[in-house]
Design an enzyme around this catalytic site. Structure first.
Site, PDB file in Angstrom:
ATOM      1  N   GLU A 214    -132.792 104.239 -16.801  1.00  0.00           N
ATOM      2  CA  GLU A 214    -131.844 105.290 -17.219  1.00  0.00           C
ATOM      3  C   GLU A 214    -131.238 105.990 -16.006  1.00  0.00           C
ATOM      4  O   GLU A 214    -131.147 107.209 -15.957  1.00  0.00           O
ATOM      5  CB  GLU A 214    -132.538 106.312 -18.131  1.00  0.00           C
ATOM      6  CG  GLU A 214    -132.899 105.757 -19.494  1.00  0.00           C
ATOM      7  CD  GLU A 214    -133.462 106.825 -20.449  1.00  0.00           C
ATOM      8  OE1 GLU A 214    -133.924 107.879 -19.967  1.00  0.00           O
ATOM      9  OE2 GLU A 214    -133.412 106.605 -21.663  1.00  0.00           O
ATOM     10  N   GLU A 295    -134.421 101.160 -26.290  1.00  0.00           N
ATOM     11  CA  GLU A 295    -135.334 102.212 -26.728  1.00  0.00           C
ATOM     12  C   GLU A 295    -134.821 102.796 -28.039  1.00  0.00           C
ATOM     13  O   GLU A 295    -134.010 103.716 -28.049  1.00  0.00           O
ATOM     14  CB  GLU A 295    -135.459 103.331 -25.680  1.00  0.00           C
ATOM     15  CG  GLU A 295    -136.130 102.901 -24.394  1.00  0.00           C
ATOM     16  CD  GLU A 295    -136.431 104.083 -23.453  1.00  0.00           C
ATOM     17  OE1 GLU A 295    -136.186 105.244 -23.835  1.00  0.00           O
ATOM     18  OE2 GLU A 295    -136.915 103.815 -22.334  1.00  0.00           O
TER      19      GLU A 295
END
Ligand SMILES: *[C@@H]1O[C@H](CO)[C@@H](O)[C@H](O)[C@H]1NC(C)=O
Ligand SMILES: *[C@@H]1O[C@H](CO)[C@@H](O)[C@H](O)[C@H]1NC(C)=O
Ligand SMILES: *[C@@H]1O[C@H](CO)[C@@H](O)[C@H](O)[C@H]1NC(C)=O
Ligand SMILES: *[C@@H]1O[C@H](CO)[C@@H](O)[C@H](O)[C@H]1NC(C)=O
Length: 684
Positions: A214, A295
């Site tokens: 991320e 995710e």
């Protein structure tokens, strides 16, 4: 020209090394000469290299699908981090996951676990990541490996070792800082060769390897660093698995995108309503190839002092169905959450300052598809049904551990942490004297407590105001060994009054409640600002000449003390032993309990304040029933034995005795978890 690898991006072993740069409006192709690798392999020219050049796992950019051995492939995977369950539980958890139809396992690798101090490595027990991955292969999973090295994951410091800040106080982690990349290089040199045989191109089952994590959400947006990390990862992966990135779908995705690394995204049920928009954002950085949600959140993380974050199972199942209807591959984060044992839980800090610092609870139940003890839930059955619509459900018999209530255990107050005996038993190293308080990192201390002591100068106000600037995270304040109050970063209370006649010694016992794991990974611990007393003229008198004493509170130190204490059987003076509020500092309580049948159980600490619990020499983690919502700590059956078992509670604040003091302090072992407790209930 495509920066996304073009068709069959997995084949770009050498061209992967290219970087595009616009200089003065002229497009210049710089070929970074990783000569050894490229020339070495292409110079082979003996037919073997041709075989090697067809990756077992790759991408078909025309059909927008993964290819496994040339066949279209889609995965539905689940996250399970080996460091959140005991090794003897790994196979059972994995088998339960496989039974839900998942065909892939997703795990992070935690640098700080494997490399707890500079030059010290740990590959045993809960750190035996190779064994974990081999069990996953045996249980018929493909593997998605996420080595970070920054992993977020609601873990202390996002998985980065604290000692990076011991060694380089000004290190800029997750950037091209030479110190940072040198340390990452050394770490990968240790880690990657151990995993090599597990890459799918080498006969194992690791199909994908993540680069950073991320990164788009990180303010640095440093592509020199990302390109370096890609090449460093590729040095070991060598096209034997597919490298990928994961980014939150927003306007910063380009900061996480790496040339020639396959891009995926992540989102939960709250954003499924805008799924078309999300895929559009992903297509902005990754125009072709399979769609992947790396995710998908079936639950969420929980902080102390908030409500447990539950997510409805039917809503989760419906959202999963929607995602799968796009032929996307998806990873459920978390499928099995587990526990932040010891001091491994992380924390958050919101940059806009509205919430400030909030520490994560010890449980990582996460309201995931499986519960904290690895059991199936209603959500599990609903999710399994949806997975069964796209993948074959294997026929697996599950064998869950029993959950048992061992009842009430009385505890004996046995040691004052701040006494001479307490210091001898549990403090580490020689106390350090310095002008400014030393930090955890300066003392190379991962977690636990630091005791700061100084002599109070005379002051001209009664009361004066003691002010502690930049406290991380929580301080119990003592004058002449008597508690006068508590300061807290979470509550943003950094000052309290001191009266003139109270005494001359000042002690600040500072707790590290977990380093921030998201947005930043530089949340060093201790006291960083000035400690001052307010003066009559409005000025502030800084306090100096501090002595800092470290209490790392590692399980083995506490256990060594417990064993000596059991032999000596010493008792505290009744005036201290009978305290309800711990006025002279933390106390260690000991107890033991008989087990005739071993099972999973939950340590219920209702009525206690805040502290750490150890069973049979294992640190279960932090407890804080006064804050909630977690009231019980999960005790895995693997820790217990038939016969006598030991328990140590290090309580910072408050014993659970009744006011009349008739009964001994006690805890209870329950058969059910209590993660939804209200702080009000716990305060009786
Ligand atoms: C999903 O894949 C199937 C089979 O390849 C195809 O027929 C279908 O159109 C795809 N659906 C979407 C939404 O891409
Ligand atoms: C820590 O990281 C944050 C976010 O990246 C940054 O704003 C801050 O300046 C850093 N602090 C230090 C002391 O480096
Ligand atoms: C600093 O503190 C130490 C330990 O309490 C003491 O021995 C020493 O005299 C102090 N030094 C000064 C300059 O006050
Ligand atoms: C202390 O813990 C015991 C065992 O769980 C419980 O029975 C008792 O009610 C608690 N006491 C207080 C004051 O909360």
């Amino acid at each position: 020209m495509s920066v996304n690898g073009g068709p069959r991006g997995g084949k770009l072993r050498c061209t992967r090394k290219r970087t595009l740069a616009m200089i003065g409006g002229v497009l210049i192709l710089i070929i970074a000469l990783t000569v050894g690798l490229c020339v070495g392999l292409s110079g082979d020219g003996n037919g073997v290299s041709e075989q090697q050049d067809v990756p077992v796992f790759s991408i078909d950019h025309q059909a927008n699908t993964f290819l496994l051995n040339g066949q279209p492939f889609r995965y539905v995977s689940g996250s399970f981090h080996y460091f959140r369950a005991l090794p003897d539980a790994w196979r059972n958890r994995l088998r339960t996951m496989r039974a839900a139809g998942l065909n892939a396992l997703d795990t992070y690798v935690e640098w700080s676990l494997h490399n707890p101090h500079d030059g010290v490595y740990n590959w045993e027990g809960i750190a035996d990541v190779v064994k974990f991955l081999e069990i996953a292969q045996e249980e018929d999973f493909y593997i998605i490996l996420r080595p970070g090295p920054y992993i977020c994951a609601e873990r202390d410091n996002g998985g980065l070792p604290h000692w990076l800040f011991t060694k380089y106080p000004d290190i800029k982690v997750r950037t091209n800082d030479p110190n940072y990349i040198a340390e990452v290089g050394k770490w990968y040199e240790q880690l990657m060769p151990r995993l090599k045989h597990l890459f799918i191109g080498n006969g194992g089952k690791i199909i994908m390897v993540q680069v950073e994590n991320e990164y788009g959400a990180f303010n640095a947006c440093d592509h020199d660093y990302l390109n370096w990390l890609r090449d460093e990862t590729d040095k070991y992966v060598e096209n034997k698995a597919l490298m990928f990135t994961v980014d939150i779908p927003n306007e910063r995705m380009h900061c996480g995108k790496i040339d020639n690394v396959f891009a995926t995204t992540d989102f939960g049920i709250d954003r499924v309503y805008e799924i078309d928009n999300i895929w559009k954002l992903l297509r902005g950085v990754q125009p072709t190839g399979p769609l992947v949600n790396s995710e998908f959140y079936p639950g969420w993380l929980t902080h102390w002092q908030e409500t447990n974050q539950r997510r409805d199972g039917q809503v989760v199942a419906n959202a999963l169905k929607t995602i799968l209807s796009y032929n996307a591959s998806v990873n459920l984060y978390m499928f099995f959450g587990g526990t932040n044992f010891g001091f491994t839980a992380g924390a958050n800090y919101d940059l806009d300052g509205s919430v400030g610092y909030t520490a994560d609870i010890t449980s990582y139940d996460y309201d995931a598809v499986m519960d904290e003890a690895g059991g199936v839930t209603q959500k599990y059955e609903l999710v399994k049904q949806v997975i069964g619509e796209v993948l074959e459900l294997p026929d697996i018999n599950l064998n869950p551990a029993k959950r048992l209530a061992y009842g009430k255990v009385e505890l004996t107050p046995a040691l004052e942490l701040l006494s001479a005996e307490g210091r001898a038993a549990l403090s580490k190293g020689t106390p350090v004297t310095s002008d400014k308080p030393k930090s955890f990192e300066e003392l190379d201390q991962y977690s636990g407590l630091l005791l700061y002591e100084t002599t109070l100068p005379s002051f001209d106000l009664d009361p004066t105001l003691l002010q502690v600037d930049d406290l991380r995270d929580r301080a119990h304040v003592f004058v002449d060994q008597q508690l006068v109050g508590t300061l807290s970063r979470e509550a943003r209370i950094y000052a309290l009054p001191l009266s003139k006649g109270w005494g001359s010694t000042l002690q600040l016992l500072v707790e590290n409640q977990g380093r921030v794991n998201y947005d930043r990974a530089n949340d060093t611990k201790g006291i960083f600002g000035q400690v001052t007393l307010q003066l009559h003229n409005g000025g502030a008198l800084p306090l100096d000449n501090w002595t800092t004493t470290g209490y790392p509170l590692e399980a083995y130190t506490v256990e060594a003390w417990r064993q000596r204490q059991t032999e000596m059987n010493t008792a505290l003076a009744p005036s201290i032993a009978q305290q309800r509020l711990l006025r002279s500092g933390p106390i260690l309580y000991t107890g033991s309990f008989q087990v005739t049948e071993v099972g999973d159980t939950y340590l219920n600490v209702a009525g206690w304040g805040k502290g750490v619990a150890y069973v049979n020499g294992f640190n279960l983690g932090r407890y804080w029933p006064l804050a909630g919502p977690q009231i019980t700590l999960y005790v895995p059956n693997e820790l217990l034995k038939v016969g006598q078992n030991s328990l140590v509670l290090l309580e910072y604040q408050r014993c659970n005795k009744t006011l009349n003091g008739a009964e001994l302090p006690a805890v209870q072992f329950d058969a059910v978890a209590q993660l939804d407790g209200q702080s009000g209930e716990a305060q009786k």
